[in-house]
Design a protein around this motif. Structure first.
Motif, short mmCIF file in Angstrom:
data_model
loop_
_atom_site.label_atom_id
_atom_site.label_comp_id
_atom_site.label_asym_id
_atom_site.label_seq_id
_atom_site.Cartn_x
_atom_site.Cartn_y
_atom_site.Cartn_z
N LYS A 107 -2.09 3.65 -3.81
CA LYS A 107 -1.89 2.21 -5.20
C LYS A 107 -2.22 1.09 -3.81
O LYS A 107 -0.88 1.42 -3.08
CB LYS A 107 -0.41 2.42 -5.70
CG LYS A 107 -0.06 3.00 -6.36
CD LYS A 107 0.84 3.80 -7.01
CE LYS A 107 0.90 5.50 -7.83
NZ LYS A 107 2.26 5.40 -8.86
N ALA A 108 -3.01 0.56 -3.84
CA ALA A 108 -3.29 -0.78 -3.41
C ALA A 108 -3.09 -1.88 -4.67
O ALA A 108 -3.66 -2.10 -5.15
CB ALA A 108 -4.09 -0.77 -2.82
N ASP A 109 -1.95 -2.61 -3.92
CA ASP A 109 -1.88 -4.14 -5.05
C ASP A 109 -1.68 -3.45 -6.54
O ASP A 109 -2.24 -4.25 -7.34
CB ASP A 109 -2.89 -5.32 -4.80
CG ASP A 109 -3.13 -5.63 -2.82
OD1 ASP A 109 -1.51 -5.24 -2.73
OD2 ASP A 109 -4.14 -5.95 -3.16
N GLY A 110 -0.63 -2.19 -6.15
CA GLY A 110 -0.64 -2.06 -8.33
C GLY A 110 -1.62 -1.08 -8.84
O GLY A 110 -1.72 -0.94 -10.14
N LEU B 178 0.62 -1.39 -0.06
CA LEU B 178 0.03 0.20 0.21
C LEU B 178 0.73 0.84 -0.13
O LEU B 178 1.66 1.28 0.56
CB LEU B 178 -1.02 -0.49 1.23
CG LEU B 178 -1.51 1.21 1.28
CD1 LEU B 178 -2.58 1.02 0.16
CD2 LEU B 178 -2.75 1.10 2.78
N GLU B 179 0.44 1.94 -1.00
CA GLU B 179 1.18 3.03 -0.67
C GLU B 179 0.54 4.91 -1.32
O GLU B 179 -0.28 4.39 -2.13
CB GLU B 179 2.40 3.36 -2.01
CG GLU B 179 3.42 4.63 -2.63
CD GLU B 179 4.24 4.05 -3.79
OE1 GLU B 179 4.79 2.82 -3.57
OE2 GLU B 179 4.41 5.12 -4.41
N TRP B 180 0.66 5.70 -0.93
CA TRP B 180 0.23 6.79 -0.26
C TRP B 180 1.05 8.45 -1.11
O TRP B 180 1.81 8.24 -0.90
CB TRP B 180 -0.35 7.78 0.74
CG TRP B 180 -1.91 6.78 1.16
CD1 TRP B 180 -1.92 5.71 1.90
CD2 TRP B 180 -3.14 7.54 0.71
NE1 TRP B 180 -3.23 4.92 2.38
CE2 TRP B 180 -4.30 6.05 1.80
CE3 TRP B 180 -3.64 8.44 -0.31
CZ2 TRP B 180 -5.45 6.63 1.29
CZ3 TRP B 180 -5.20 8.60 -0.09
CH2 TRP B 180 -5.98 7.82 0.42
N ASN B 181 0.74 8.19 -1.81
CA ASN B 181 1.33 9.62 -2.67
C ASN B 181 0.42 11.33 -3.02
O ASN B 181 -0.43 10.88 -2.77
CB ASN B 181 1.70 9.40 -4.41
CG ASN B 181 2.95 8.60 -4.02
OD1 ASN B 181 4.02 8.36 -3.89
ND2 ASN B 181 2.48 7.58 -4.51
N ARG B 182 1.33 12.28 -3.21
CA ARG B 182 0.39 13.42 -2.98
C ARG B 182 1.48 14.03 -4.06
O ARG B 182 2.12 15.22 -3.85
CB ARG B 182 1.14 14.47 -1.25
CG ARG B 182 -0.13 15.94 -2.08
CD ARG B 182 0.16 16.78 -0.57
NE ARG B 182 -0.44 18.09 -0.77
CZ ARG B 182 0.19 18.88 -1.28
NH1 ARG B 182 1.48 18.82 -2.16
NH2 ARG B 182 -0.04 20.53 -2.04
#
Length: 312
Positions: free
Chosen positions: A99-102, A42-46
């Motif tokens: 982004k969760a699992d791509g 799991l990835e968070w971006n601004r």
């Protein structure tokens, strides 16, 4: 068949487009990813900045990562996919990507701040300006105020030249984004200014004599001064003098007592007398019998001889 395919495509597009979140400056907000769980990463971006990334299972070459921006330092992933931002600022507004699992889910954060140029309750007749600042919006978005009575006030600022009682109540800042209208409220309280009573004027009792407002009052007979001092000051002076006199007498008595002790000590030392009488032990025993005197024993005198009786 083609209609079903387009319907599924539209649903997928809507689900991936994300949501719009509105947060107030200085408060804490929570952004939802779009999925409740994930299996890999799991990835968070601004925008293009990484906020935080965490793998589902710790592997050899997979470990949590955190960005270096100010927003990243105040962000953390809450169970299980939501992003929490503490102390939201106006600079935090913008596009966020989860982004969760791509698979990516894009969201928008709007930060709003409503304020008044005067803090606290407003006074009747005063002047105040209400401001509504919204960051993260599109250039074509509109902002306006709605008064407590339901009337609209165009623009992000509402200037009240003279505050009236009808201005009291809830003011709503209305703004639209992608066809959806959002609002943020501001409570306004109005109170009347405090009135100060005029100073009382002194009326003259004697006819024909002008009233005296700034006169010096003469002291009463009971408060008459003696040599420029009040009676309580003389009492204080008398008590102080008495205490000083008693202290002097006490010092003299103690000094004479010490002198007598020194003279007595010197006289006892020069005369060879013991300084203090000795207390001997006295025993409660019967006195011993007196010893007989030694030497020649005194004989008892012999009786005189009997004389013959005279015969007649």
């Amino acid at each position: 068949m083609r209609t079903i395919v387009w319907f599924v495509f539209v649903l997928c597009a809507l689900s991936a487009s994300g949501k719009v979140f509105v947060a107030k400056q200085g408060q804490k907000t929570m952004l939802e990813c779009g999925v409740s769980t994930y299996s890999d990463t799991l990835e968070w971006n601004r925008e293009n900045d990484l906020l935080c990334s965490t793998p589902k299972v710790q592997r050899k070459y997979s470990f949590p990562r955190t960005g270096k921006s100010d927003t990243a330092l105040r962000s953390k992933i809450r169970p299980e996919t939501r992003l929490e931002i503490a102390g939201v600022t106006m600079q935090d507004a913008g596009k966020f990507t989860c982004k969760a699992d791509g698979k990516s889910y894009q969201h928008t954060l709007l930060v709003v701040l409503v304020s008044a140029s005067s803090s606290g309750d407003l006074l009747l007749g005063s002047e105040v300006t209400l401001k509504c600042q919204v960051t993260g919006m599109n250039p074509d978005s509109t902002v306006q105020w709605k008064r407590p009575d339901g009337r609209s006030h165009a623009g992000s600022q509402a200037e009240l030249k003279s505050v009236a009682r009808s201005d009291a109540g809830t003011w709503n800042c209305m703004f639209s984004y992608d066809g959806t209208t959002y609002s943020e409220s501001l409570e306004i309280k109005v109170q009347e200014p405090k009135t100060t009573a005029p100073p009382p004027t002194q009326k003259s009792k004697d006819n024909g004599k002008p009233s005296c407002l700034d006169c010096v009052t003469h002291p009463k007979p009971n408060d008459a001064l003696l040599l420029g001092l009040s009676w309580w000051m003389w009492v204080a002076i008398g008590v102080g003098c008495l205490l000083v006199l008693l202290l002097i007498v006490l010092i003299v008595v103690l000094r004479e007592r010490n002198k007598r002790r020194k003279r007595k000590f010197r006289s006892m030392k020069n005369g060879g007398l013991p300084m203090r009488p000795k207390n001997y032990c006295q025993c409660n025993r019967p006195a011993a019998a007196a010893k007989p005197q030694q030497g020649r024993r005194r004989e008892k005198p012999s009786a005189p001889p009997l004389q013959p009786l005279l015969m007649e």
